[in-house]
Design a protein around this motif. Structure first.
Motif, PDB file in Angstrom:
ATOM      1  N   ASP A   6       0.835  -1.198   0.000  1.00 44.52           N
ATOM      2  CA  ASP A   6       0.000   0.000   0.000  1.00 44.52           C
ATOM      3  C   ASP A   6       0.874   1.253   0.000  1.00 44.52           C
ATOM      4  OD1 ASP A   6      -2.575   1.439   0.280  1.00 44.52           O
ATOM      5  OD2 ASP A   6      -1.844   1.877   2.299  1.00 44.52           O
ATOM      6  N   GLU A   7       1.875   1.264   0.850  1.00 45.73           N
ATOM      7  CA  GLU A   7       2.795   2.411   0.930  1.00 45.73           C
ATOM      8  C   GLU A   7       3.543   2.607  -0.399  1.00 45.73           C
ATOM      9  OE1 GLU A   7       4.811   5.639   2.671  1.00 45.73           O
ATOM     10  OE2 GLU A   7       3.097   4.523   3.425  1.00 45.73           O
ATOM     11  N   MET A   8       4.018   1.504  -0.965  1.00 51.54           N
ATOM     12  CA  MET A   8       4.742   1.588  -2.242  1.00 51.54           C
ATOM     13  C   MET A   8       3.836   2.120  -3.352  1.00 51.54           C
ATOM     14  SD  MET A   8       6.993  -1.900  -2.121  1.00 51.54           S
ATOM     15  CE  MET A   8       7.918  -1.581  -3.618  1.00 51.54           C
ATOM     16  N   LEU A   9       2.600   1.652  -3.390  1.00 52.20           N
ATOM     17  CA  LEU A   9       1.669   2.100  -4.419  1.00 52.20           C
ATOM     18  C   LEU A   9       1.303   3.572  -4.253  1.00 52.20           C
ATOM     19  CD1 LEU A   9      -0.562  -1.065  -4.739  1.00 52.20           C
ATOM     20  CD2 LEU A   9       0.868  -0.083  -6.535  1.00 52.20           C
ATOM     21  N   LYS A  10       1.173   4.016  -3.016  1.00 56.78           N
ATOM     22  CA  LYS A  10       0.903   5.443  -2.781  1.00 56.78           C
ATOM     23  C   LYS A  10       2.059   6.288  -3.290  1.00 56.78           C
ATOM     24  CE  LYS A  10      -2.050   4.892   1.269  1.00 56.78           C
ATOM     25  NZ  LYS A  10      -2.109   4.998   2.735  1.00 56.78           N
ATOM     26  N   VAL A  76      -6.614  -0.661  -8.871  1.00 60.30           N
ATOM     27  CA  VAL A  76      -5.381   0.006  -8.431  1.00 60.30           C
ATOM     28  C   VAL A  76      -5.332   1.434  -8.963  1.00 60.30           C
ATOM     29  CG1 VAL A  76      -2.861   0.025  -8.690  1.00 60.30           C
ATOM     30  CG2 VAL A  76      -4.035  -2.094  -8.081  1.00 60.30           C
ATOM     31  N   TRP A  77      -5.623   1.613 -10.253  1.00 58.89           N
ATOM     32  CA  TRP A  77      -5.620   2.960 -10.842  1.00 58.89           C
ATOM     33  C   TRP A  77      -6.632   3.858 -10.140  1.00 58.89           C
ATOM     34  CZ3 TRP A  77      -2.101   5.167 -13.758  1.00 58.89           C
ATOM     35  CH2 TRP A  77      -1.230   4.359 -14.492  1.00 58.89           C
ATOM     36  N   GLU A  78      -7.830   3.342  -9.931  1.00 55.80           N
ATOM     37  CA  GLU A  78      -8.874   4.140  -9.291  1.00 55.80           C
ATOM     38  C   GLU A  78      -8.493   4.499  -7.857  1.00 55.80           C
ATOM     39  OE1 GLU A  78     -11.850   5.551 -10.351  1.00 55.80           O
ATOM     40  OE2 GLU A  78     -11.015   5.051 -12.294  1.00 55.80           O
ATOM     41  N   HIS A  79      -7.978   3.529  -7.124  1.00 55.93           N
ATOM     42  CA  HIS A  79      -7.689   3.752  -5.706  1.00 55.93           C
ATOM     43  C   HIS A  79      -6.503   4.689  -5.484  1.00 55.93           C
ATOM     44  CE1 HIS A  79      -8.144   2.732  -1.478  1.00 55.93           C
ATOM     45  NE2 HIS A  79      -6.828   2.648  -1.402  1.00 55.93           N
ATOM     46  N   CYS A  81      -4.582   6.493  -8.081  1.00 54.73           N
ATOM     47  CA  CYS A  81      -4.300   7.584  -9.027  1.00 54.73           C
ATOM     48  C   CYS A  81      -5.470   8.536  -9.235  1.00 54.73           C
ATOM     49  CB  CYS A  81      -3.872   7.007 -10.376  1.00 54.73           C
ATOM     50  SG  CYS A  81      -2.382   6.001 -10.274  1.00 54.73           S
ATOM     51  N   ASN A  82      -6.669   8.114  -8.920  1.00 58.17           N
ATOM     52  CA  ASN A  82      -7.839   8.949  -9.134  1.00 58.17           C
ATOM     53  C   ASN A  82      -8.235   9.631  -7.820  1.00 58.17           C
ATOM     54  OD1 ASN A  82     -10.229  10.167  -9.765  1.00 58.17           O
ATOM     55  ND2 ASN A  82     -11.250   8.317 -10.481  1.00 58.17           N
ATOM     56  N   HIS A  83      -7.713  10.820  -7.622  1.00 53.41           N
ATOM     57  CA  HIS A  83      -8.005  11.556  -6.392  1.00 53.41           C
ATOM     58  C   HIS A  83      -9.213  12.470  -6.552  1.00 53.41           C
ATOM     59  CE1 HIS A  83      -4.259  10.062  -4.830  1.00 53.41           C
ATOM     60  NE2 HIS A  83      -3.649  10.506  -5.901  1.00 53.41           N
ATOM     61  N   GLU A  84      -9.726  12.554  -7.758  1.00 50.05           N
ATOM     62  CA  GLU A  84     -10.824  13.470  -8.063  1.00 50.05           C
ATOM     63  C   GLU A  84     -12.192  12.895  -7.712  1.00 50.05           C
ATOM     64  OE1 GLU A  84     -10.311  16.501 -10.129  1.00 50.05           O
ATOM     65  OE2 GLU A  84      -8.216  16.222  -9.566  1.00 50.05           O
ATOM     66  N   SER A  85     -12.313  11.564  -7.705  1.00 47.22           N
ATOM     67  CA  SER A  85     -13.618  10.924  -7.545  1.00 47.22           C
ATOM     68  C   SER A  85     -13.882  10.491  -6.109  1.00 47.22           C
ATOM     69  CB  SER A  85     -13.714   9.689  -8.439  1.00 47.22           C
ATOM     70  OG  SER A  85     -13.590  10.050  -9.786  1.00 47.22           O
ATOM     71  N   PHE A  86     -15.160  10.441  -5.777  1.00 45.06           N
ATOM     72  CA  PHE A  86     -15.598   9.885  -4.508  1.00 45.06           C
ATOM     73  C   PHE A  86     -15.584   8.364  -4.610  1.00 45.06           C
ATOM     74  CE2 PHE A  86     -17.887  14.006  -4.647  1.00 45.06           C
ATOM     75  CZ  PHE A  86     -17.284  14.584  -3.542  1.00 45.06           C
ATOM     76  N   LEU A  87     -15.594   7.680  -3.469  1.00 43.94           N
ATOM     77  CA  LEU A  87     -15.586   6.225  -3.478  1.00 43.94           C
ATOM     78  C   LEU A  87     -16.769   5.667  -4.269  1.00 43.94           C
ATOM     79  CD1 LEU A  87     -14.401   3.526  -2.602  1.00 43.94           C
ATOM     80  CD2 LEU A  87     -15.721   3.725  -0.476  1.00 43.94           C
ATOM     81  N   SER A  88     -17.934   6.266  -4.139  1.00 49.07           N
ATOM     82  CA  SER A  88     -19.113   5.778  -4.874  1.00 49.07           C
ATOM     83  C   SER A  88     -18.887   5.842  -6.385  1.00 49.07           C
ATOM     84  CB  SER A  88     -20.354   6.577  -4.487  1.00 49.07           C
ATOM     85  OG  SER A  88     -20.179   7.944  -4.793  1.00 49.07           O
ATOM     86  N   GLN A  89     -18.189   6.869  -6.846  1.00 51.43           N
ATOM     87  CA  GLN A  89     -17.881   6.987  -8.277  1.00 51.43           C
ATOM     88  C   GLN A  89     -16.864   5.936  -8.703  1.00 51.43           C
ATOM     89  OE1 GLN A  89     -16.806  11.136  -7.824  1.00 51.43           O
ATOM     90  NE2 GLN A  89     -18.482  11.740  -9.197  1.00 51.43           N
ATOM     91  N   TYR A 102     -12.545  -3.781  -2.394  1.00 51.35           N
ATOM     92  CA  TYR A 102     -11.439  -3.977  -1.458  1.00 51.35           C
ATOM     93  C   TYR A 102     -10.851  -5.384  -1.542  1.00 51.35           C
ATOM     94  CZ  TYR A 102     -12.170   0.654   0.321  1.00 51.35           C
ATOM     95  OH  TYR A 102     -12.253   2.022   0.413  1.00 51.35           O
ATOM     96  N   MET A 103     -11.655  -6.376  -1.914  1.00 51.63           N
ATOM     97  CA  MET A 103     -11.108  -7.718  -2.152  1.00 51.63           C
ATOM     98  C   MET A 103     -10.179  -7.691  -3.362  1.00 51.63           C
ATOM     99  SD  MET A 103     -14.398 -10.163  -1.265  1.00 51.63           S
ATOM    100  CE  MET A 103     -13.718 -11.537  -2.134  1.00 51.63           C
ATOM    101  N   ARG A 104     -10.587  -7.004  -4.420  1.00 54.04           N
ATOM    102  CA  ARG A 104      -9.728  -6.888  -5.599  1.00 54.04           C
ATOM    103  C   ARG A 104      -8.462  -6.108  -5.284  1.00 54.04           C
ATOM    104  NH1 ARG A 104     -14.109  -5.601 -10.444  1.00 54.04           N
ATOM    105  NH2 ARG A 104     -15.153  -7.625 -10.330  1.00 54.04           N
ATOM    106  N   LEU A 105      -8.592  -5.085  -4.473  1.00 56.29           N
ATOM    107  CA  LEU A 105      -7.426  -4.304  -4.081  1.00 56.29           C
ATOM    108  C   LEU A 105      -6.443  -5.192  -3.301  1.00 56.29           C
ATOM    109  CD1 LEU A 105      -6.236  -1.482  -4.294  1.00 56.29           C
ATOM    110  CD2 LEU A 105      -7.398  -0.911  -2.161  1.00 56.29           C
TER     111      LEU A 105
END
Length: 121
Positions: A6-10, A76-79, A81-89, A102-105
């Motif tokens: 998680d840290e590396m991906l961030k 991974v991209w959504e979680h 790299c996408n800081h613009e969207s809400f979780l629901s989006q 979260y299982m896929r993550l």
């Protein structure tokens, strides 16, 4: 989730995929080829004070883009790299529930960890 991955991906997302504020004159705008050209191909630490070395960022980039199954790569991209969207989006874009998201993550974390460990072995 695996905390180290998680840290590396961030850090990967921050180093390579976060937009620079306008008029900062930042290096390469996160483009990997331009970054390598600027440093003449030498291994340098991340340009934004990252704790992930440039080669690790490149490895993660390759894993996410080329090896990670598409449904996991999308999460991974959504979680990260996408800081613009809400979780629901993000859930709507990934076409899954929050549990599945979260299982896929987590599955993506395990896959990336396995690929990174395989490289080291």
């Amino acid at each position: 989730m695996i905390k180290r991955i998680d840290e590396m991906l961030k850090l990967w997302a921050q180093d390579l995929h976060s937009p620079l504020p306008e008029n900062t004159g930042g290096p390469s705008g996160g483009n990997m080829i331009a970054m390598l050209m600027e440093c003449k191909g030498e291994l340098v630490r991340g340009t934004r004070g990252s704790r992930v070395l440039l080669d690790e960022s490149v490895d993660i980039e390759l894993i996410v883009k080329k090896h990670l199954p598409p449904r996991l790569a999308l999460v991974v991209w959504e979680h990260y790299c996408n800081h613009e969207s809400f979780l629901s989006q993000k859930l709507l874009h990934c076409a899954c529930s929050s549990r599945t998201y979260y299982m896929r993550l987590h599955d993506a974390h395990e896959f990336i960890q396995g690929m990174l460990m395989g490289k080291a072995a």
